[in-house]
Motif scaffolding. Structure first.
Motif, PDB file in Angstrom:
ATOM      1  N   ALA A  54       0.823  -1.219   0.000  1.00 23.30           N
ATOM      2  CA  ALA A  54       0.000   0.000   0.000  1.00 23.30           C
ATOM      3  C   ALA A  54       0.849   1.257   0.000  1.00 23.30           C
ATOM      4  O   ALA A  54       0.464   2.280  -0.572  1.00 23.30           O
ATOM      5  CB  ALA A  54      -0.937   0.004   1.208  1.00 23.30           C
ATOM      6  N   GLY A  55       2.028   1.182   0.634  1.00 26.00           N
ATOM      7  CA  GLY A  55       2.867   2.367   0.760  1.00 26.00           C
ATOM      8  C   GLY A  55       2.606   3.083   2.069  1.00 26.00           C
ATOM      9  O   GLY A  55       1.756   2.704   2.869  1.00 26.00           O
ATOM     10  N   GLY A  56       3.357   4.147   2.282  1.00 25.24           N
ATOM     11  CA  GLY A  56       3.284   4.857   3.549  1.00 25.24           C
ATOM     12  C   GLY A  56       4.425   4.427   4.455  1.00 25.24           C
ATOM     13  O   GLY A  56       5.202   3.518   4.133  1.00 25.24           O
ATOM     14  N   PHE A  57       4.517   5.068   5.614  1.00 26.35           N
ATOM     15  CA  PHE A  57       5.672   4.878   6.495  1.00 26.35           C
ATOM     16  C   PHE A  57       5.254   4.433   7.889  1.00 26.35           C
ATOM     17  O   PHE A  57       4.145   4.732   8.350  1.00 26.35           O
ATOM     18  CB  PHE A  57       6.467   6.180   6.618  1.00 26.35           C
ATOM     19  CG  PHE A  57       7.072   6.642   5.316  1.00 26.35           C
ATOM     20  CD1 PHE A  57       8.290   6.133   4.890  1.00 26.35           C
ATOM     21  CD2 PHE A  57       6.422   7.566   4.520  1.00 26.35           C
ATOM     22  CE1 PHE A  57       8.860   6.554   3.698  1.00 26.35           C
ATOM     23  CE2 PHE A  57       6.972   7.987   3.323  1.00 26.35           C
ATOM     24  CZ  PHE A  57       8.200   7.475   2.907  1.00 26.35           C
ATOM     25  N   ARG A  58       6.170   3.732   8.535  1.00 23.79           N
ATOM     26  CA  ARG A  58       6.028   3.430   9.953  1.00 23.79           C
ATOM     27  C   ARG A  58       6.193   4.710  10.761  1.00 23.79           C
ATOM     28  O   ARG A  58       6.591   5.742  10.236  1.00 23.79           O
ATOM     29  CB  ARG A  58       7.091   2.406  10.367  1.00 23.79           C
ATOM     30  CG  ARG A  58       7.003   1.064   9.699  1.00 23.79           C
ATOM     31  CD  ARG A  58       8.338   0.342   9.658  1.00 23.79           C
ATOM     32  NE  ARG A  58       9.071   0.418  10.899  1.00 23.79           N
ATOM     33  CZ  ARG A  58       9.297  -0.621  11.701  1.00 23.79           C
ATOM     34  NH1 ARG A  58       8.811  -1.808  11.379  1.00 23.79           N
ATOM     35  NH2 ARG A  58       9.990  -0.486  12.806  1.00 23.79           N
ATOM     36  N   SER A  59       5.929   4.619  12.057  1.00 21.70           N
ATOM     37  CA  SER A  59       6.052   5.809  12.900  1.00 21.70           C
ATOM     38  C   SER A  59       7.488   6.318  12.965  1.00 21.70           C
ATOM     39  O   SER A  59       7.723   7.494  13.228  1.00 21.70           O
ATOM     40  CB  SER A  59       5.538   5.508  14.318  1.00 21.70           C
ATOM     41  OG  SER A  59       6.259   4.438  14.893  1.00 21.70           O
ATOM     42  N   ASP A  60       8.467   5.425  12.709  1.00 16.35           N
ATOM     43  CA  ASP A  60       9.861   5.855  12.701  1.00 16.35           C
ATOM     44  C   ASP A  60      10.310   6.335  11.321  1.00 16.35           C
ATOM     45  O   ASP A  60      11.496   6.549  11.086  1.00 16.35           O
ATOM     46  CB  ASP A  60      10.784   4.729  13.183  1.00 16.35           C
ATOM     47  CG  ASP A  60      10.662   3.463  12.337  1.00 16.35           C
ATOM     48  OD1 ASP A  60       9.972   3.493  11.297  1.00 16.35           O
ATOM     49  OD2 ASP A  60      11.253   2.434  12.718  1.00 16.35           O
ATOM     50  N   ARG A  61       9.340   6.483  10.403  1.00 20.13           N
ATOM     51  CA  ARG A  61       9.539   7.024   9.056  1.00 20.13           C
ATOM     52  C   ARG A  61      10.318   6.069   8.148  1.00 20.13           C
ATOM     53  O   ARG A  61      10.837   6.479   7.115  1.00 20.13           O
ATOM     54  CB  ARG A  61      10.196   8.413   9.097  1.00 20.13           C
ATOM     55  CG  ARG A  61       9.301   9.474   9.723  1.00 20.13           C
ATOM     56  CD  ARG A  61       9.925  10.851   9.683  1.00 20.13           C
ATOM     57  NE  ARG A  61      10.134  11.341   8.334  1.00 20.13           N
ATOM     58  CZ  ARG A  61       9.198  11.866   7.549  1.00 20.13           C
ATOM     59  NH1 ARG A  61       7.943  11.940   7.979  1.00 20.13           N
ATOM     60  NH2 ARG A  61       9.510  12.307   6.347  1.00 20.13           N
ATOM     61  N   TRP A  62      10.365   4.796   8.509  1.00 17.76           N
ATOM     62  CA  TRP A  62      10.884   3.775   7.606  1.00 17.76           C
ATOM     63  C   TRP A  62       9.711   3.107   6.907  1.00 17.76           C
ATOM     64  O   TRP A  62       8.627   2.993   7.464  1.00 17.76           O
ATOM     65  CB  TRP A  62      11.680   2.713   8.382  1.00 17.76           C
ATOM     66  CG  TRP A  62      13.053   3.165   8.749  1.00 17.76           C
ATOM     67  CD1 TRP A  62      13.433   3.758   9.921  1.00 17.76           C
ATOM     68  CD2 TRP A  62      14.233   3.084   7.945  1.00 17.76           C
ATOM     69  NE1 TRP A  62      14.776   4.042   9.903  1.00 17.76           N
ATOM     70  CE2 TRP A  62      15.298   3.638   8.697  1.00 17.76           C
ATOM     71  CE3 TRP A  62      14.495   2.592   6.668  1.00 17.76           C
ATOM     72  CZ2 TRP A  62      16.598   3.712   8.208  1.00 17.76           C
ATOM     73  CZ3 TRP A  62      15.790   2.658   6.180  1.00 17.76           C
ATOM     74  CH2 TRP A  62      16.823   3.215   6.941  1.00 17.76           C
ATOM     75  N   PRO A  63       9.921   2.611   5.682  1.00 12.89           N
ATOM     76  CA  PRO A  63       8.837   1.896   5.006  1.00 12.89           C
ATOM     77  C   PRO A  63       8.600   0.532   5.664  1.00 12.89           C
ATOM     78  O   PRO A  63       9.443   0.019   6.402  1.00 12.89           O
ATOM     79  CB  PRO A  63       9.361   1.701   3.575  1.00 12.89           C
ATOM     80  CG  PRO A  63      10.576   2.548   3.463  1.00 12.89           C
ATOM     81  CD  PRO A  63      11.115   2.722   4.845  1.00 12.89           C
ATOM     82  N   PHE A  64       7.455  -0.047   5.369  1.00 15.74           N
ATOM     83  CA  PHE A  64       7.184  -1.416   5.776  1.00 15.74           C
ATOM     84  C   PHE A  64       7.840  -2.377   4.777  1.00 15.74           C
ATOM     85  O   PHE A  64       8.175  -2.002   3.658  1.00 15.74           O
ATOM     86  CB  PHE A  64       5.675  -1.665   5.815  1.00 15.74           C
ATOM     87  CG  PHE A  64       4.979  -0.929   6.912  1.00 15.74           C
ATOM     88  CD1 PHE A  64       4.771  -1.515   8.154  1.00 15.74           C
ATOM     89  CD2 PHE A  64       4.507   0.365   6.711  1.00 15.74           C
ATOM     90  CE1 PHE A  64       4.131  -0.833   9.181  1.00 15.74           C
ATOM     91  CE2 PHE A  64       3.859   1.061   7.721  1.00 15.74           C
ATOM     92  CZ  PHE A  64       3.670   0.459   8.959  1.00 15.74           C
ATOM     93  N   GLY A  65       7.992  -3.621   5.210  1.00 17.25           N
ATOM     94  CA  GLY A  65       8.517  -4.632   4.304  1.00 17.25           C
ATOM     95  C   GLY A  65      10.030  -4.554   4.189  1.00 17.25           C
ATOM     96  O   GLY A  65      10.740  -4.185   5.128  1.00 17.25           O
ATOM     97  N   SER A  66      10.550  -4.882   3.005  1.00 15.36           N
ATOM     98  CA  SER A  66      11.996  -4.917   2.793  1.00 15.36           C
ATOM     99  C   SER A  66      12.339  -4.294   1.447  1.00 15.36           C
ATOM    100  O   SER A  66      11.487  -4.180   0.568  1.00 15.36           O
ATOM    101  CB  SER A  66      12.508  -6.357   2.854  1.00 15.36           C
ATOM    102  OG  SER A  66      11.911  -7.140   1.833  1.00 15.36           O
ATOM    103  N   GLY A  67      13.583  -3.922   1.303  1.00 15.65           N
ATOM    104  CA  GLY A  67      14.020  -3.319   0.046  1.00 15.65           C
ATOM    105  C   GLY A  67      15.396  -2.687   0.197  1.00 15.65           C
ATOM    106  O   GLY A  67      16.155  -3.008   1.112  1.00 15.65           O
ATOM    107  N   LEU A  68      15.688  -1.794  -0.712  1.00 14.97           N
ATOM    108  CA  LEU A  68      16.952  -1.061  -0.720  1.00 14.97           C
ATOM    109  C   LEU A  68      16.692   0.391  -0.335  1.00 14.97           C
ATOM    110  O   LEU A  68      15.586   0.905  -0.541  1.00 14.97           O
ATOM    111  CB  LEU A  68      17.594  -1.108  -2.105  1.00 14.97           C
ATOM    112  CG  LEU A  68      17.910  -2.495  -2.654  1.00 14.97           C
ATOM    113  CD1 LEU A  68      18.268  -2.394  -4.144  1.00 14.97           C
ATOM    114  CD2 LEU A  68      19.046  -3.136  -1.874  1.00 14.97           C
TER     115      LEU A  68
END
Length: 566
Positions: free
Chosen positions: A330-344
């Motif tokens: 879906a997109g968007g950020f965690r409260s710590d401003r990192w994305p969910f899931g995994s990636g680069l």
């Protein structure tokens, strides 16, 4: 097909041409096709459709553009862990055996955005056996449910409760005793629920403890079957079996009271039932892994089954695990401003509104993406997205490449002091350091631990006794009169500044034994954000900060300036 009009889709069943919407379960007896959504709290929504096509693909939509705001949790981690401990206390008192504790995440979404493109993306990225989509005038739900709540063919009924969730990397071993005992509790609860609507002697556990694989997860599943009594109505069935046992607890009535007392928000359609009914045929999922809209808020729920043996922190982490894949889509950020899931990801210094060494960062990201199978947008798209951000004098720009391409920018202040650096022995695979990947949790935890111990950073010593990198830095040391940085093979990220000092002749790359650090006279912690922060203390030993350090640092700045205008 007009996607703005009401419709329903589930497993190839497409229903269009809405006739009516009602909350009366007695309406279901007319034999028509009804889409069904019930809330956890017991509110019913039944939508009758005139046209039903079986074997239909989900309608084509436009592409889903990832969300860009933070997902806020209805319960903070500390409060969730207190909730878990409260449930455990209730178990000790004998009031309950198991409770499913949940929290709701929400983020902003415009009223004009349809969830249909998101659902189509979910079908491609996270296929689920009971994925479904419902759009009504007052409801829109995109579901990736893996769990069958209730199926019916004539008098034969079935439920397949899920209790037990773990990462795919853990497959091949038995589920934990906690998972198995929790599964048995919910199987017993569902047998009891079915016993109230089925003919005597027909309720059976047809399969106990089977494994189901889903994207990123493995679930422990059991099957309960039975034959419903003659002349039983849908109203009677709903009265006896809702809310689903796997998302409430056992005993159900006690669990529901604990949930009501401790969860700050109604769950709504999350943890209800979602699917369709037509005469004596039905397919209803447990409405988990769902997105639903409330005004200009998009919501998503995540929960964990709590038993006496539950560890509060691990239960919180289970809710994170269940949410990560779908929220990354879906997109968007965690409260710590990192994305969910995994990636680069790439962290880039911004000076006077201009990203520094952007070309080098993108080259590194594209190289890693080619090796790991991630997608990187075109330079044009990346530059266009960066250009849409507010201009900032000095800042930290983060580009993330996962299920979505996302950017964030924040003000940054340079450190005004030299770094105090400790040593940290760590056993790891050197290959794991070759790419700049998120989740970045282990690195950040290492940095937090260092700061708790009074350091600004640590130099990691690998299992072979060789110097590698820091939690969030590369290092360069002056040893025996030479500036040297650890070789990549020791377990070192190919940092942008590190690469620059090697290519420009400011340092050489070599194997460094931990014992050689005793001969280091000068050192810098390197990163694209901080550039080169002088190290004033290394493992309790004071290093020099003198004209040699200044000349080296000034030369690096000259090279950076040349790159910024080149």
């Amino acid at each position: 097909m007009d996607l703005n009009r009401p419709f329903f889709w589930m497993n190839g069943v497409l229903a269009t041409d809405l006739i009516e919407v009602t909350s009366d379960p007695d309406a279901l007896s007319d034999g028509g096709f009804w889409a069904v959504s019930t809330t956890f709290e017991g509110k019913y929504t039944f939508a009758k459709f005139a046209t039903v096509i079986r074997g239909a693909s989900f309608p084509e939509t436009g592409e889903w553009s990832g969300l860009t705001d933070i997902w806020e949790s209805s319960i903070r981690q500390a409060n969730f862990e207190e909730y878990v401990n409260e449930i455990k206390a209730q178990i000790v008192q004998g009031n309950v055996y198991q409770v499913n504790a949940c929290r709701i995440l929400s983020t902003k979404i415009s009223k004009e955005r349809s969830l249909a493109p998101l659902f189509l993306k979910i079908l491609g990225k996270n296929p689920a056996p009971f994925a479904s989509y419902l759009k009504l005038p007052e409801i829109e739900i995109a579901s990736a449910s893996p769990e069958l709540f209730f199926s019916r063919e004539g008098s034969d009924i079935k439920t397949s409760p899920i209790k037990g969730t773990r990462k795919l990397a853990e497959t091949g071993s038995s589920f934990s005793e906690k998972d198995q005992s929790e599964n048995v509790m919910i199987v017993d609860l569902m047998r009891n629920d079915f016993g109230r609507i089925c003919k005597t002697g027909t309720v059976k556990v047809s399969q106990l403890f089977r494994s189901e694989l889903h994207p990123g997860l493995e679930h422990l599943v059991s099957d309960v079957i039975g034959e419903v009594r003659d002349e039983i109505t849908w109203a009677q069935i709903f009265e006896e079996i809702l809310a689903p046992g796997s998302v409430s607890g056992a005993p159900k009535e006690s669990a529901m009271k604990i949930i009501s007392d401790n969860e700050p928000n109604d769950r709504g359609p999350y943890c209800g039932a979602l699917g369709w009914i037509q005469g004596d045929l039905a397919s209803l999922s447990v409405a988990i892994r769902i997105f639903w809209r409330t005004g200009e808020k998009l919501k998503f729920g995540a929960g964990a089954g709590i038993t006496w043996s539950s560890d509060p922190t691990l239960e919180w982490e289970e809710t994170e695990l269940k949410a990560a894949k779908l929220l990354s889509i879906a997109g968007g950020f965690r409260s710590d401003r990192w994305p969910f899931g995994s990636g680069l990801f790439e962290t880039i210094r911004v000076e006077k509104g201009r990203p520094q060494l952007l070309r080098e960062h993108l080259n590194r990201a594209r190289k890693s993406a080619g090796e790991l199978g991630f997608e990187i947008p075109s330079d044009y798209e990346i530059l266009e997205t960066i250009g849409s951000l507010d201009e900032i004098e000095l800042g930290r720009l983060r580009l993330t490449f996962g299920e979505n391409f996302q950017v964030s920018i924040d003000p940054y202040v340079d450190a005004s002091h030299s770094a105090r650096v400790g040593l940290q022995n760590l056993d790891f695979s050197p290959d794991s350091k070759m790419h700049k990947r998120f989740p970045y949790t282990s690195n950040l935890n290492l940095l937090t631990e260092a700061r708790i111990n009074g350091f600004d950073e640590v130099v990691i010593i690998n299992q072979g006794g060789k110097v590698c990198e820091g939690a969030v830095s590369n290092f360069v040391f002056r040893i025996d009169g030479l500036w040297v940085t650890p070789e990549l093979g020791a377990g070192v990220l190919p940092g942008i500044i590190r690469g620059l000092i090697i290519s420009s002749g400011l340092a050489i790359e070599a194997e460094i034994d931990a014992s050689e650090l005793d001969r280091a006279t000068h050192a810098f912690a390197l990163s694209a954000l901080r550039i080169a922060q002088p190290v004033g203390e290394l493992a309790g030993r004071i290093l020099q900060e003198d004209e040699i350090s200044k000349q080296w640092s000034d030369k690096l700045r000259e090279i950076l300036h040349a790159h910024s205008i080149g």
